[in-house]
Design a protein around this motif. Structure first.
Motif, mmCIF file in Angstrom:
data_model
loop_
_atom_site.group_PDB
_atom_site.id
_atom_site.type_symbol
_atom_site.label_atom_id
_atom_site.label_comp_id
_atom_site.label_asym_id
_atom_site.label_seq_id
_atom_site.Cartn_x
_atom_site.Cartn_y
_atom_site.Cartn_z
ATOM 1 N N THR A 1 0.629 -1.218 -0.113
ATOM 2 C CA THR A 1 -0.014 0.333 0.250
ATOM 3 C C THR A 1 0.514 1.323 0.003
ATOM 4 O O THR A 1 0.640 2.285 -0.749
ATOM 5 N N GLU A 2 2.164 1.149 0.320
ATOM 6 C CA GLU A 2 2.810 2.442 1.027
ATOM 7 C C GLU A 2 3.416 2.847 -0.392
ATOM 8 O O GLU A 2 3.633 4.065 -0.899
ATOM 9 N N THR A 3 3.819 1.489 -0.775
ATOM 10 C CA THR A 3 4.268 1.566 -2.748
ATOM 11 C C THR A 3 4.055 2.144 -3.564
ATOM 12 O O THR A 3 4.186 2.546 -4.014
ATOM 13 N N ARG A 4 2.482 1.775 -3.576
ATOM 14 C CA ARG A 4 1.214 2.062 -4.348
ATOM 15 C C ARG A 4 0.889 3.688 -4.428
ATOM 16 O O ARG A 4 1.358 4.950 -4.930
ATOM 17 N N GLN B 1 4.237 10.268 -6.942
ATOM 18 C CA GLN B 1 4.494 11.187 -7.776
ATOM 19 C C GLN B 1 4.114 11.135 -9.065
ATOM 20 O O GLN B 1 4.707 12.002 -9.787
ATOM 21 N N ALA B 2 3.341 10.564 -9.653
ATOM 22 C CA ALA B 2 2.550 10.265 -10.660
ATOM 23 C C ALA B 2 1.601 11.539 -10.576
ATOM 24 O O ALA B 2 1.723 12.571 -11.949
ATOM 25 N N TYR B 3 0.752 11.459 -10.164
ATOM 26 C CA TYR B 3 -0.215 13.083 -10.093
ATOM 27 C C TYR B 3 0.524 14.379 -9.090
ATOM 28 O O TYR B 3 0.057 16.130 -9.332
ATOM 29 N N LEU B 4 1.500 14.423 -8.362
ATOM 30 C CA LEU B 4 2.142 15.506 -7.569
ATOM 31 C C LEU B 4 3.412 16.018 -7.715
ATOM 32 O O LEU B 4 4.018 16.640 -7.952
ATOM 33 N N GLU B 5 3.796 14.853 -8.916
ATOM 34 C CA GLU B 5 5.324 14.683 -9.569
ATOM 35 C C GLU B 5 6.297 15.325 -8.093
ATOM 36 O O GLU B 5 7.011 16.056 -8.600
ATOM 37 N N GLU B 6 6.365 14.626 -7.304
ATOM 38 C CA GLU B 6 6.532 14.101 -6.192
ATOM 39 C C GLU B 6 8.007 13.753 -5.770
ATOM 40 O O GLU B 6 7.343 11.733 -6.607
#
Length: 80
Positions: free
Chosen positions: A65-68, A74-79
């Motif tokens: 869950t944490e990995t997902r 990262q994908a949506y917030l570009e973090e």
């Protein structure tokens, strides 16, 4: 179990511990998960005993869950 009774679930490690203590008391030396994480062999033992393993508290699920969530952030917030 009747329709009016909720299904019971058990912490897999509690049941596995009871089974292993019993086996050790009769002189056997059970081993579980020699080749990797013992979670799935423990769950299979429970299923063989007719007990539905409860995924709550399964560390592997928490890690997945944490990995997902990190991937989604990262994908949506570009973090990073």
């Amino acid at each position: 179990m009747t329709d009016s009774q909720p299904a019971e679930s058990y912490n897999p490690w509690t049941v596995v511990n009871v089974v292993f203590e019993h086996l050790a008391d009769v002189g056997l030396h059970p081993v579980l998960g020699v080749t990797g994480h013992p979670g799935e062999p423990a769950a299979e033992l429970l299923r063989c005993l007719g007990i539905r393993p409860d995924p709550q508290g399964d560390q592997r699920l928490a890690e997945e869950t944490e990995t997902r969530l990190a991937e989604l952030r990262q994908a949506y917030l570009e973090e990073p």
